[in-house]
Every structure is written in C-alpha cells, then in structure tokens.
Motif scaffolding. Sequence first.
Motif, PDB file in Angstrom:
ATOM      1  N   ARG A 122      -6.309 -11.764   0.519  1.00  0.00           N
ATOM      2  CA  ARG A 122      -4.908 -12.028   0.197  1.00  0.00           C
ATOM      3  C   ARG A 122      -4.462 -11.217  -1.024  1.00  0.00           C
ATOM      4  NH1 ARG A 122      -2.755 -15.106  -3.556  1.00  0.00           N
ATOM      5  NH2 ARG A 122      -4.781 -16.018  -4.059  1.00  0.00           N
ATOM      6  N   LYS A 123      -5.345 -11.213  -2.030  1.00  0.00           N
ATOM      7  CA  LYS A 123      -4.995 -10.439  -3.218  1.00  0.00           C
ATOM      8  C   LYS A 123      -4.922  -8.947  -2.896  1.00  0.00           C
ATOM      9  CE  LYS A 123      -7.072 -13.761  -6.416  1.00  0.00           C
ATOM     10  NZ  LYS A 123      -8.157 -14.022  -7.401  1.00  0.00           N
ATOM     11  N   ALA A 124      -5.877  -8.464  -2.065  1.00  0.00           N
ATOM     12  CA  ALA A 124      -5.849  -7.054  -1.691  1.00  0.00           C
ATOM     13  C   ALA A 124      -4.601  -6.728  -0.884  1.00  0.00           C
ATOM     14  CB  ALA A 124      -7.109  -6.715  -0.894  1.00  0.00           C
ATOM     15  N   MET A 125      -4.186  -7.661  -0.024  1.00  0.00           N
ATOM     16  CA  MET A 125      -2.996  -7.421   0.802  1.00  0.00           C
ATOM     17  C   MET A 125      -1.740  -7.337  -0.069  1.00  0.00           C
ATOM     18  SD  MET A 125      -1.543  -9.707   3.949  1.00  0.00           S
ATOM     19  CE  MET A 125       0.036  -9.314   4.684  1.00  0.00           C
ATOM     20  N   VAL A 126      -1.642  -8.255  -1.048  1.00  0.00           N
ATOM     21  CA  VAL A 126      -0.481  -8.200  -1.955  1.00  0.00           C
ATOM     22  C   VAL A 126      -0.448  -6.868  -2.688  1.00  0.00           C
ATOM     23  CG1 VAL A 126       0.532  -9.221  -4.019  1.00  0.00           C
ATOM     24  CG2 VAL A 126      -0.341 -10.696  -2.205  1.00  0.00           C
ATOM     25  N   SER A 127      -1.635  -6.406  -3.117  1.00  0.00           N
ATOM     26  CA  SER A 127      -1.696  -5.125  -3.812  1.00  0.00           C
ATOM     27  C   SER A 127      -1.289  -3.971  -2.888  1.00  0.00           C
ATOM     28  CB  SER A 127      -3.109  -4.906  -4.350  1.00  0.00           C
ATOM     29  OG  SER A 127      -3.238  -3.632  -4.934  1.00  0.00           O
ATOM     30  N   ASP A 128      -1.764  -4.021  -1.629  1.00  0.00           N
ATOM     31  CA  ASP A 128      -1.425  -2.958  -0.676  1.00  0.00           C
ATOM     32  C   ASP A 128       0.058  -2.955  -0.337  1.00  0.00           C
ATOM     33  OD1 ASP A 128      -3.987  -1.984  -0.532  1.00  0.00           O
ATOM     34  OD2 ASP A 128      -4.555  -3.261   1.160  1.00  0.00           O
ATOM     35  N   VAL A 129       0.628  -4.158  -0.141  1.00  0.00           N
ATOM     36  CA  VAL A 129       2.064  -4.244   0.168  1.00  0.00           C
ATOM     37  C   VAL A 129       2.885  -3.697  -1.003  1.00  0.00           C
ATOM     38  CG1 VAL A 129       3.975  -5.837   0.562  1.00  0.00           C
ATOM     39  CG2 VAL A 129       1.835  -6.130   1.811  1.00  0.00           C
ATOM     40  N   ALA A 130       2.478  -4.083  -2.221  1.00  0.00           N
ATOM     41  CA  ALA A 130       3.197  -3.588  -3.402  1.00  0.00           C
ATOM     42  C   ALA A 130       3.121  -2.064  -3.478  1.00  0.00           C
ATOM     43  CB  ALA A 130       2.614  -4.214  -4.671  1.00  0.00           C
ATOM     44  N   HIS A 131       1.920  -1.516  -3.163  1.00  0.00           N
ATOM     45  CA  HIS A 131       1.779  -0.065  -3.202  1.00  0.00           C
ATOM     46  C   HIS A 131       2.655   0.604  -2.154  1.00  0.00           C
ATOM     47  CE1 HIS A 131      -0.238   3.842  -3.624  1.00  0.00           C
ATOM     48  NE2 HIS A 131      -0.193   3.882  -2.290  1.00  0.00           N
ATOM     49  N   GLU A 132       2.659   0.044  -0.921  1.00  0.00           N
ATOM     50  CA  GLU A 132       3.426   0.659   0.160  1.00  0.00           C
ATOM     51  C   GLU A 132       4.927   0.588  -0.098  1.00  0.00           C
ATOM     52  OE1 GLU A 132       2.263   2.339   2.588  1.00  0.00           O
ATOM     53  OE2 GLU A 132       0.154   1.956   2.166  1.00  0.00           O
ATOM     54  N   LEU A 133       5.370  -0.488  -0.738  1.00  0.00           N
ATOM     55  CA  LEU A 133       6.801  -0.623  -1.026  1.00  0.00           C
ATOM     56  C   LEU A 133       7.214   0.224  -2.240  1.00  0.00           C
ATOM     57  CD1 LEU A 133       7.316  -4.474  -0.527  1.00  0.00           C
ATOM     58  CD2 LEU A 133       8.066  -2.653   0.986  1.00  0.00           C
ATOM     59  N   ARG A 134       6.269   0.410  -3.186  1.00  0.00           N
ATOM     60  CA  ARG A 134       6.621   1.091  -4.427  1.00  0.00           C
ATOM     61  C   ARG A 134       7.029   2.543  -4.192  1.00  0.00           C
ATOM     62  NH1 ARG A 134       2.062   0.600  -6.805  1.00  0.00           N
ATOM     63  NH2 ARG A 134       2.502  -1.459  -7.696  1.00  0.00           N
ATOM     64  N   THR A 135       6.310   3.244  -3.299  1.00  0.00           N
ATOM     65  CA  THR A 135       6.572   4.682  -3.121  1.00  0.00           C
ATOM     66  C   THR A 135       7.974   4.959  -2.596  1.00  0.00           C
ATOM     67  OG1 THR A 135       4.221   5.096  -2.794  1.00  0.00           O
ATOM     68  CG2 THR A 135       5.764   6.775  -2.005  1.00  0.00           C
ATOM     69  N   PRO A 136       8.402   4.349  -1.449  1.00  0.00           N
ATOM     70  CA  PRO A 136       9.771   4.643  -0.994  1.00  0.00           C
ATOM     71  C   PRO A 136      10.836   4.140  -1.959  1.00  0.00           C
ATOM     72  CG  PRO A 136       8.762   2.922   0.354  1.00  0.00           C
ATOM     73  CD  PRO A 136       7.682   3.489  -0.490  1.00  0.00           C
ATOM     74  N   LEU A 137      10.583   2.968  -2.595  1.00  0.00           N
ATOM     75  CA  LEU A 137      11.577   2.463  -3.550  1.00  0.00           C
ATOM     76  C   LEU A 137      11.701   3.400  -4.756  1.00  0.00           C
ATOM     77  CD1 LEU A 137      10.848  -1.386  -3.543  1.00  0.00           C
ATOM     78  CD2 LEU A 137      12.915  -0.245  -2.732  1.00  0.00           C
ATOM     79  N   ALA A 138      10.553   3.912  -5.223  1.00  0.00           N
ATOM     80  CA  ALA A 138      10.599   4.847  -6.359  1.00  0.00           C
ATOM     81  C   ALA A 138      11.359   6.117  -5.973  1.00  0.00           C
ATOM     82  CB  ALA A 138       9.175   5.174  -6.805  1.00  0.00           C
ATOM     83  N   ASN A 139      11.144   6.628  -4.755  1.00  0.00           N
ATOM     84  CA  ASN A 139      11.861   7.831  -4.316  1.00  0.00           C
ATOM     85  C   ASN A 139      13.367   7.587  -4.267  1.00  0.00           C
ATOM     86  OD1 ASN A 139       9.510   9.276  -4.062  1.00  0.00           O
ATOM     87  ND2 ASN A 139       9.254   8.822  -1.879  1.00  0.00           N
ATOM     88  N   ILE A 140      13.744   6.426  -3.648  1.00  0.00           N
ATOM     89  CA  ILE A 140      15.176   6.114  -3.542  1.00  0.00           C
ATOM     90  C   ILE A 140      15.797   5.987  -4.930  1.00  0.00           C
ATOM     91  CG2 ILE A 140      16.823   4.354  -2.787  1.00  0.00           C
ATOM     92  CD1 ILE A 140      14.938   3.783  -0.436  1.00  0.00           C
TER      93      ILE A 140
END
Length: 623
Positions: A402-420
């Motif tokens: 669960r902790k790894a999944m939260v970290s992975d989701v945060a990573h996957e969301l961070r990149t496109p949000l940072a670009n936008i």
Amino acid sequence: MRRSLLIRFLGLSLAVALGAVLATAVIATYSTREKLQGEIDANTGQLQSDGQVYAELSDYAMNHPSWSGVDKEVRRLADETGRRIALLQPDGTVIADSARMLGAAPELPSVPAATIDARDSGGAVFAGTSGIAAARSTAVPMMPMATVTRASFSYYDAQWGLSDSEKEQRKLIADEANRCYQAIGSGASISLTAGRPLLAMNFEASDGASVRPSAPLSVESGGTPDPCYRAELYAPSAKAKLVNDDQVRRASDCLTATGVPFRRATSADGLQVVTALDGYQDMDGQFNQCATTAQSQAITPYVAPQAKLYLGSASTFNVFSGEGMLRTAATALGVMLIAAVVMLLTGRRLVRPIVALTGAAQRMRNGDHAARVPVTGKDEVARLGHAFNAMAESIQRADFQRKAMVSDVAHELRTPLANIKGYLVASEDGVVPLDAELVTSLLEETSLLEHLVADLQDLALADAGMLRLHPAPRDLSELAQQVVLAHRPAAETAGVALTANVPAEAVASVDSSRMRQALGNLVSNAIRFTPTGGTVVVGVRRVPDGYNLTVTDNGAGIAEKHLPHLFDRFYRAEQSRSRSTGGSGLGLAITKHLAEAHRGRITVTSKLGEGSVFTLWIPADPR
C-alpha cells in the motif's frame, strides 16, 4: 510431538466417562444386588423352559439351511413358555422377535442368553447359562457332528437329515420289526421320532432266553442275536453320508498337509472314520483342529447360520430412589471433583498457546505488524498459530504494498502535473507563448493524467468486486481486428508490423468494450517493446473449453525473474521509469482483472531477445 487437540479432548471425555461408569457401577451394585438375587431365587424354574426354547431352536437350525420360516416356531415357543424370544444375527439384524410380532419392541437384554451355532461341536457356545446347557442334553437329538478325540473322529448321528421318503421307508421297516417282536412274544417295540428309531428295552423271548435288541451292533454280550433287528433302521441318511464324505475329505487333506499320520475306515453304521495312527501324540491339538474345521466347513451349507438368542427384556431400575439418593449425590460429587482436577491439569496446557495468540493479536491491533507467535507441535492449536503468522505476514506485506502504491501513484501524477504547471507558469511570465503547439502539449499531459486516473478507478472497482460487465455474444475475430486497426497508426509510427491472424468466426459471450481494452493493453505493450522492423501478431484460436486470444511479438523479451511479478501494479520489467517506453505500470494488472471478470485467465511466456507471447483464455460462455 504434542498430541492432537482432538485426542486430548477425547482423553478428557473418556476420563470423565470412566468416572461416571465407575460411579454408576457402584450405585447399581448396591441398589440391585438384593433385588436381583431375589428374582433369581424366584425364577429358578424358568431355566427349564429356557432350555426347551434353546433346544428346539437348535434343532431347527440343524434341520434347515437358513432361518427363513422360524417366525412361526418362535411365536409358538413364546406362547408356550410366556417368554419373549428374539433371534438376532451377529451384526444385530433381527431374524425373529415374538414381541415385534405383537406390535411391541421393548429393549432387549444387554447380552444374549446363548449363541446358536449348528456348525459348532455340541451346537452352541453359551454365555454362562449352565442350566440351559444341562436342559439341552436331554431335549435335543444328537446332531451329525464329528466325535473328536485324540485318536479318531466320525459322525455319531448317522440318521440326521432324513428326507420324507427315507422316513416313510423306515416306518415300514419299523412296522415289520414290531410285527416280528409280537410274533416271538417279546415286549420290545420300536418307535420312530423324526425317523430315528427308539427301542424299548424291557422284553424277553418266548422260550425265556434273554434277547436284547440293539442299535447297529446287533449282538449283545452273552445273549442271543436279535432276530428282529433291521440294519436298514440304523443306516446313515443320504444327507449325513454326503456331509460325512465331505468332512472326511477335508480333514484328510488338512491332516496330510500338516503331517499328522492317520488312516481311514468305515464304521458299522456305514460312515467313514478317520483315526490317528498308534503312537501319535497330538501335543498341539492339530488332529482336533483339523477335525473341527472340517466339520464346520462340511455342515455349513446344510444348517442355519449363527444366531444370538435373547430371552426376556432388559431389566430397569431407578437409581434415584429415596434409598439410593444419598449415595447417588455423593458419587456425583466425586465424579465432579475428578473432572475438575483433570480439567485443571490439562486445561492449563491447552490455554497457554491461546493466551499467546491473544497477546499477539492485541499487539497487531496497536500497529505492530511484526507480531508473531512461537509455534511448536502439529496439533490444531499449532496450525492456528501458523495461520496467524501467515495472516500477519500477509498484512505486513499488504501494508508495504500500500505504501509503495501510494508512492508510485504520487510519482506518476507528479510528472504530468509538473509539466502542466511549468508550461502555464512560463506562459504567464511571457517566457513561452501560449500558442496552439503549447495547448496541444498541455492536452497530451492532461490525457496522460486522465488515463492514469481511469486505470486507478478500474483497479479500485475490481478490488471492490464492482467491475461490471455486460456480456453478449460477440465475434472475437471482429474484436481482434478492431484492436489491430485502432493501434495500427501507433505501430506504423514505431516501424512495427501489426497484423491479425483470426478465423472467420469465433463467437463468445463477452463485454466487447472491456475485451477491446484488455487486448489493447497487450497490443500497446507489445508495440512499445518491439524494435523497429519487428512484428506483432494478434491471434484468435478455438480450444476445447473456450478461446485463446494471443498477442505475439519478436521484441526484446522479458527476463524469467520478472515473469511472476509482471501482473503486479506499477511493476515494470524496465525499472528506470523512463517515459520513452511509457506506461503507468497498471495496464497488465487491469488486463488480469478483466480476464478474471470473464471467468478467464492470462498467462505469458517469454525469452530474452526472442520476444513474448501473452495468452488470454476466455470460456465460450463465462456464466
């Protein structure tokens, strides 16, 4: 090794039961001893009638090959003696019961009065009723059994099993003998009982000389021969001779096999006799054993099988009468004391591991997911401890995932949000003009976010069991071709040849949109990991229990160590998270859930440098 918990509880129950039985025995002994003694004294005369019952039923067994038809005999004897009479097979099946004939079925005594076994020497094996055995000796005609001694054996009732025609013939011979006795003025006479001759012995010849008519040996010592003797009266019956021949044959074979010396002869009554040779000492009883076994085997087809004879009904008494109440209460207290002591000694050992499990569960409740319990033995409590440890391990692993999944989701969301955010800030500051090209780039990043959120929603629905399907008959070949057409532009851009190898028709009940999604995920991955100039083939093939939908590529392949984890969420065989090979790591996990929702499964085979084959099996009808 500790014993099974079940065995321990069983031992505890047996200990308590033993105490209860001993207590009951004490009560029964004191309460019924005088009463039963009085009943025995009052009913001594009943033994004679019981002996009659046993004798007549034994005679019935000797003269019938089965107990069929014995009901009438049992009913008659019950009426004559006033006793309840029941015959049961050794397994407890009722053969006849005089009480049941009258519509009642009281409980039978705990032990039978006798066991009737016509195959056994003497006709029965008794359960301690000596009076019945004594009565039998005077009431039952001799049966066709072997006279067994150390020296010899043969049948001593040659006239057993007389047929109706043999009885009629012997009646004529007896009448002739009686006329002879009358002619010589003798007081002797011969009567027949069931075809057997019975001779009155009080007579003398007309000249005053003593004449003694006899059985097969016709001459008495010191007297004159019996002029009226008829040997045909004492000749063996056809059945007795048949059984005698069979017995002697079996016994001879047995004695020969065991090395006992013997000889065969014919007695005066016409039956064969087997005799041990002079000087043979039957130290181990082998001669008698062969004789007894041969007798039982030879006579079995002609007599009724073994049966248990019950007389009367079970006796009951009230152990809680006023006289026995004090003794009953004292005994009950003793049993309770024994049970309490045994429970304290064994219960403490049973409770110890349960207390340890309770403490570990409380520590887990407080957040200590590393809590475990020590386990020894192989009984039920030990298996419970292993199950608890496995559960704790699963919870700890799930918490880590669960902790790894939260970290992975945060990573996957961070990149496109940072670009936008970066492009919008740069546009606001006037560094980058907000033109059509920037808008297109922002839309691409937004699409990535939308796709990731949609994938997470699908997984959440699958985990909650709410992934809804709308199955209907669909042509899987057509669905495969639609997926190929949808992904062909991406394949051409990547320089990969994408083709379909499908039959003319392959109809199955599926949700077409979900099936296209599953196949699309596989095709998208195949294109992504196939180099320029490679090929990707989508196939549909009928198998006995459904259809195999395959996606085959000749790309880079997957290392064997990654295959067991390939369908885990956010798992990538390529660990760099580079978007040059793209993807969120959720596609294969979603595909697995979609396959299972169709009652199907997904498998993969792959080899580095040679490519991969993903196989999606779907049943023809997923219901």
